[in-house]
Design an enzyme around this catalytic site. Structure first.
Site, mmCIF file in Angstrom:
data_model
loop_
_atom_site.group_PDB
_atom_site.id
_atom_site.type_symbol
_atom_site.label_atom_id
_atom_site.label_comp_id
_atom_site.label_asym_id
_atom_site.label_seq_id
_atom_site.Cartn_x
_atom_site.Cartn_y
_atom_site.Cartn_z
ATOM 1 N N LYS A 107 0.976 -1.133 0.055
ATOM 2 C CA LYS A 107 0.045 -0.128 -0.015
ATOM 3 C C LYS A 107 1.006 1.215 -0.186
ATOM 4 O O LYS A 107 1.753 1.336 0.663
ATOM 5 C CB LYS A 107 -0.821 0.027 1.152
ATOM 6 C CG LYS A 107 -2.276 -0.731 1.258
ATOM 7 C CD LYS A 107 -3.034 -0.369 2.446
ATOM 8 C CE LYS A 107 -4.229 0.457 1.868
ATOM 9 N NZ LYS A 107 -5.072 0.879 3.048
ATOM 10 N N HIS A 109 -0.450 4.330 0.609
ATOM 11 C CA HIS A 109 -0.979 5.419 1.282
ATOM 12 C C HIS A 109 -1.469 4.901 2.623
ATOM 13 O O HIS A 109 -1.342 3.697 2.969
ATOM 14 C CB HIS A 109 -2.187 5.938 0.644
ATOM 15 C CG HIS A 109 -2.903 5.146 0.131
ATOM 16 N ND1 HIS A 109 -4.008 4.791 0.966
ATOM 17 C CD2 HIS A 109 -3.204 4.372 -0.966
ATOM 18 C CE1 HIS A 109 -5.096 3.946 0.478
ATOM 19 N NE2 HIS A 109 -4.354 3.565 -0.988
#
Ligand code: OMP
Length: 231
Positions: A107, A109
Protein backbone atom coordinates in the site's frame (compact mmCIF):
# COMPACT_ATOMS: atom_id res chain seq x y z
CA UNK A 1 3.57 -48.10 19.34
CA UNK A 2 0.23 -46.39 18.67
CA UNK A 3 -0.63 -43.63 21.12
CA UNK A 4 -4.17 -42.42 21.63
CA UNK A 5 -5.04 -39.12 20.00
CA UNK A 6 -5.40 -36.18 22.40
CA UNK A 7 -8.82 -34.49 22.70
CA UNK A 8 -7.71 -31.44 20.68
CA UNK A 9 -6.54 -33.78 17.88
CA UNK A 10 -9.86 -35.61 17.77
CA UNK A 11 -11.70 -32.26 17.79
CA UNK A 12 -9.51 -31.07 14.90
CA UNK A 13 -10.16 -34.24 12.89
CA UNK A 14 -13.90 -34.01 13.49
CA UNK A 15 -13.82 -30.39 12.29
CA UNK A 16 -11.76 -30.99 9.14
CA UNK A 17 -13.75 -34.06 8.10
CA UNK A 18 -17.15 -32.44 8.79
CA UNK A 19 -16.18 -29.26 6.92
CA UNK A 20 -14.70 -31.16 3.97
CA UNK A 21 -11.35 -29.41 4.47
CA UNK A 22 -9.59 -32.77 4.60
CA UNK A 23 -10.25 -34.75 1.46
CA UNK A 24 -9.17 -37.99 -0.08
CA UNK A 25 -8.64 -38.43 -3.82
CA UNK A 26 -5.91 -37.37 -6.23
CA UNK A 27 -4.31 -33.97 -5.66
CA UNK A 28 -1.26 -32.17 -6.97
CA UNK A 29 0.84 -30.42 -4.34
CA UNK A 30 2.87 -27.24 -4.70
CA UNK A 31 5.94 -29.52 -4.88
CA UNK A 32 4.51 -31.36 -7.88
CA UNK A 33 3.93 -34.51 -5.83
CA UNK A 34 0.60 -36.27 -6.30
CA UNK A 35 -1.07 -36.93 -3.02
CA UNK A 36 -4.09 -39.09 -2.10
CA UNK A 37 -5.07 -36.57 0.58
CA UNK A 38 -5.22 -32.80 0.81
CA UNK A 39 -5.98 -30.34 3.57
CA UNK A 40 -7.61 -27.11 2.41
CA UNK A 41 -8.03 -24.88 5.48
CA UNK A 42 -9.95 -22.39 3.32
CA UNK A 43 -12.92 -24.76 3.41
CA UNK A 44 -13.37 -24.28 7.15
CA UNK A 45 -15.77 -21.34 7.01
CA UNK A 46 -18.76 -22.26 9.16
CA UNK A 47 -18.77 -20.57 12.55
CA UNK A 48 -18.90 -23.78 14.56
CA UNK A 49 -16.11 -25.44 12.56
CA UNK A 50 -13.83 -22.46 12.66
CA UNK A 51 -14.41 -22.08 16.43
CA UNK A 52 -13.32 -25.71 16.84
CA UNK A 53 -10.27 -25.07 14.66
CA UNK A 54 -9.16 -22.02 16.69
CA UNK A 55 -9.65 -23.98 19.93
CA UNK A 56 -7.57 -26.88 18.59
CA UNK A 57 -4.68 -24.52 17.77
CA UNK A 58 -4.98 -22.81 21.16
CA UNK A 59 -5.05 -26.13 23.04
CA UNK A 60 -2.01 -27.38 21.12
CA UNK A 61 -0.10 -24.14 21.73
CA UNK A 62 -0.86 -24.31 25.46
CA UNK A 63 0.53 -27.86 25.55
CA UNK A 64 3.93 -26.70 24.32
CA UNK A 65 6.26 -26.18 27.29
CA UNK A 66 8.31 -22.99 27.75
CA UNK A 67 6.78 -21.20 24.80
CA UNK A 68 7.54 -17.55 25.46
CA UNK A 69 5.76 -15.39 22.89
CA UNK A 70 3.69 -12.21 22.88
CA UNK A 71 2.50 -12.03 19.27
CA UNK A 72 0.94 -14.58 16.92
CA UNK A 73 1.79 -13.94 13.29
CA UNK A 74 -0.42 -15.32 10.51
CA UNK A 75 0.94 -15.01 6.95
CA UNK A 76 -1.51 -13.76 4.29
CA UNK A 77 -4.02 -14.87 3.25
CA UNK A 78 -5.09 -17.95 5.16
CA UNK A 79 -3.10 -16.89 8.22
CA UNK A 80 -5.13 -13.69 8.63
CA UNK A 81 -8.31 -15.12 10.19
CA UNK A 82 -6.18 -17.76 11.88
CA UNK A 83 -3.99 -15.43 13.92
CA UNK A 84 -6.97 -13.36 15.12
CA UNK A 85 -9.08 -16.41 15.93
CA UNK A 86 -6.31 -18.23 17.73
CA UNK A 87 -5.39 -15.13 19.75
CA UNK A 88 -9.07 -14.86 20.79
CA UNK A 89 -9.22 -18.57 21.69
CA UNK A 90 -6.02 -18.23 23.74
CA UNK A 91 -7.48 -15.21 25.59
CA UNK A 92 -10.58 -17.24 26.49
CA UNK A 93 -8.23 -19.89 27.88
CA UNK A 94 -6.38 -17.34 30.00
CA UNK A 95 -3.37 -16.53 27.80
CA UNK A 96 -3.27 -12.97 26.48
CA UNK A 97 -1.27 -12.42 23.31
CA UNK A 98 -1.52 -10.02 20.38
CA UNK A 99 -1.69 -10.82 16.68
CA UNK A 100 -0.27 -9.47 13.43
CA UNK A 101 -0.44 -10.34 9.75
CA UNK A 102 0.99 -9.10 6.48
CA UNK A 103 -0.57 -7.74 3.33
CA UNK A 104 0.51 -9.34 0.08
CA UNK A 105 0.01 -6.14 -1.92
CA UNK A 106 2.01 -3.03 -1.05
CA UNK A 107 0.00 0.00 0.00
CA UNK A 108 1.41 3.42 -0.83
CA UNK A 109 -0.93 5.40 1.41
CA UNK A 110 -2.79 4.96 4.69
CA UNK A 111 -0.92 2.87 7.21
CA UNK A 112 1.91 2.65 4.70
CA UNK A 113 3.40 -0.69 5.69
CA UNK A 114 2.75 -4.26 4.73
CA UNK A 115 2.10 -5.34 8.30
CA UNK A 116 -1.15 -4.99 10.20
CA UNK A 117 -1.71 -5.49 13.92
CA UNK A 118 0.80 -5.70 16.74
CA UNK A 119 4.29 -4.26 16.21
CA UNK A 120 6.85 -7.01 15.68
CA UNK A 121 10.21 -5.42 16.34
CA UNK A 122 12.04 -7.12 19.24
CA UNK A 123 8.91 -9.13 19.98
CA UNK A 124 8.79 -12.88 20.51
CA UNK A 125 6.61 -14.20 17.73
CA UNK A 126 4.79 -17.48 17.21
CA UNK A 127 4.16 -18.16 13.52
CA UNK A 128 1.02 -20.09 12.69
CA UNK A 129 0.12 -21.68 9.39
CA UNK A 130 -2.16 -24.35 7.98
CA UNK A 131 0.06 -27.04 6.44
CA UNK A 132 3.74 -27.84 6.15
CA UNK A 133 4.94 -29.98 3.25
CA UNK A 134 8.31 -28.80 1.93
CA UNK A 135 8.55 -25.88 4.35
CA UNK A 136 8.59 -23.18 1.64
CA UNK A 137 5.69 -21.22 3.13
CA UNK A 138 7.17 -21.04 6.64
CA UNK A 139 10.64 -20.14 5.28
CA UNK A 140 9.10 -17.18 3.46
CA UNK A 141 7.21 -16.06 6.55
CA UNK A 142 10.33 -16.37 8.69
CA UNK A 143 12.28 -14.14 6.24
CA UNK A 144 9.52 -11.57 6.49
CA UNK A 145 9.62 -11.69 10.31
CA UNK A 146 13.41 -11.38 10.41
CA UNK A 147 13.21 -8.29 8.16
CA UNK A 148 10.87 -6.75 10.73
CA UNK A 149 13.23 -7.44 13.61
CA UNK A 150 10.98 -10.05 15.20
CA UNK A 151 12.31 -13.03 17.14
CA UNK A 152 10.72 -16.20 15.77
CA UNK A 153 10.09 -18.41 18.81
CA UNK A 154 8.32 -21.35 17.16
CA UNK A 155 5.98 -22.41 14.38
CA UNK A 156 2.61 -24.08 14.92
CA UNK A 157 0.85 -25.66 11.96
CA UNK A 158 -2.38 -27.61 11.86
CA UNK A 159 -1.05 -30.45 9.71
CA UNK A 160 2.51 -31.72 9.39
CA UNK A 161 2.54 -33.91 6.29
CA UNK A 162 5.91 -35.40 7.38
CA UNK A 163 7.43 -35.38 3.92
CA UNK A 164 11.01 -35.84 2.77
CA UNK A 165 12.85 -33.09 0.90
CA UNK A 166 12.95 -33.26 -2.88
CA UNK A 167 10.58 -32.83 -5.80
CA UNK A 168 7.96 -35.01 -7.44
CA UNK A 169 10.33 -37.88 -8.26
CA UNK A 170 10.48 -40.72 -5.76
CA UNK A 171 13.39 -40.27 -3.33
CA UNK A 172 16.37 -42.41 -4.44
CA UNK A 173 16.32 -45.58 -2.29
CA UNK A 174 20.12 -45.56 -1.79
CA UNK A 175 20.22 -42.08 -0.26
CA UNK A 176 19.30 -41.04 3.28
CA UNK A 177 15.89 -39.42 3.60
CA UNK A 178 15.90 -35.87 4.89
CA UNK A 179 12.81 -34.63 6.69
CA UNK A 180 11.58 -31.40 5.10
CA UNK A 181 10.42 -30.16 8.50
CA UNK A 182 13.83 -30.80 10.07
CA UNK A 183 15.52 -28.96 7.20
CA UNK A 184 13.11 -26.01 7.60
CA UNK A 185 13.63 -26.04 11.39
CA UNK A 186 17.37 -25.68 10.87
CA UNK A 187 16.94 -22.87 8.33
CA UNK A 188 14.57 -20.81 10.46
CA UNK A 189 16.27 -21.79 13.73
CA UNK A 190 13.01 -22.46 15.56
CA UNK A 191 11.00 -25.52 16.57
CA UNK A 192 7.99 -26.58 14.51
CA UNK A 193 5.04 -28.36 16.09
CA UNK A 194 1.60 -29.36 14.81
CA UNK A 195 -1.90 -30.27 15.88
CA UNK A 196 -1.78 -33.39 13.71
CA UNK A 197 0.89 -35.32 11.80
CA UNK A 198 0.44 -37.72 8.90
CA UNK A 199 1.22 -40.55 11.36
CA UNK A 200 -1.64 -39.36 13.60
CA UNK A 201 -3.97 -39.17 10.61
CA UNK A 202 -3.09 -42.68 9.48
CA UNK A 203 -3.62 -44.01 12.96
CA UNK A 204 -7.02 -42.34 13.12
CA UNK A 205 -8.02 -43.79 9.71
CA UNK A 206 -6.87 -47.26 10.73
CA UNK A 207 -8.66 -47.11 14.10
CA UNK A 208 -11.99 -46.33 12.53
CA UNK A 209 -11.42 -48.51 9.50
CA UNK A 210 -15.08 -49.48 9.26
CA UNK A 211 -15.84 -45.83 8.38
CA UNK A 212 -13.05 -45.33 5.86
CA UNK A 213 -12.70 -47.48 2.79
CA UNK A 214 -9.63 -49.69 2.68
CA UNK A 215 -8.39 -48.31 -0.64
CA UNK A 216 -8.11 -44.82 0.82
CA UNK A 217 -6.08 -46.04 3.77
CA UNK A 218 -3.86 -48.07 1.44
CA UNK A 219 -3.25 -45.04 -0.79
CA UNK A 220 -2.32 -42.81 2.17
CA UNK A 221 0.01 -45.55 3.53
CA UNK A 222 1.66 -45.85 0.12
CA UNK A 223 2.14 -42.08 -0.03
CA UNK A 224 3.78 -42.16 3.40
CA UNK A 225 6.07 -44.98 2.26
CA UNK A 226 6.92 -43.14 -0.98
CA UNK A 227 7.43 -39.58 0.29
CA UNK A 228 7.28 -39.76 4.07
CA UNK A 229 10.06 -39.58 6.59
CA UNK A 230 10.75 -43.01 8.06
CA UNK A 231 8.47 -43.26 11.07
P1 OMP B 1 5.06 -26.02 1.77
O1 OMP B 1 5.23 -24.55 1.45
O2 OMP B 1 5.65 -26.92 0.73
O3 OMP B 1 5.48 -26.38 3.18
O4 OMP B 1 3.53 -26.36 1.65
C1 OMP B 1 2.54 -25.69 2.39
C2 OMP B 1 1.52 -25.09 1.43
O5 OMP B 1 1.11 -26.06 0.46
C3 OMP B 1 0.25 -24.69 2.08
O6 OMP B 1 0.32 -23.41 2.65
C4 OMP B 1 -0.74 -24.79 0.90
O7 OMP B 1 -0.61 -23.68 0.04
C5 OMP B 1 -0.29 -26.01 0.18
N1 OMP B 1 -0.90 -27.32 0.59
C6 OMP B 1 -2.10 -27.37 1.31
O8 OMP B 1 -2.76 -26.37 1.55
N2 OMP B 1 -2.56 -28.58 1.77
C7 OMP B 1 -1.93 -29.75 1.55
O9 OMP B 1 -2.40 -30.81 2.01
C8 OMP B 1 -0.72 -29.72 0.81
C9 OMP B 1 -0.24 -28.52 0.29
C10 OMP B 1 0.90 -28.57 -0.62
O10 OMP B 1 0.78 -28.06 -1.75
O11 OMP B 1 1.90 -29.22 -0.28
Amino acid sequence: VPRPLAPHQTAFLTCVLASGALRFGDFELKSGRRSPYFFNAGLIFDGDHVAALFDAYADRILLEPNLDFDVIFGPAYKGIPLCAGVAAALARKGRRVAFAYNRKELKDHGEGGTLVGAPLEHRNVLLIDDVISAGTAIREASTLLAARGARLVAVCVALDRQEVTGGPDLPPPDQPRVSAVDAARRDINAPVFSILTLADLLQFLEDRQHHQDGDTIQAVRKYRDDYGIIL
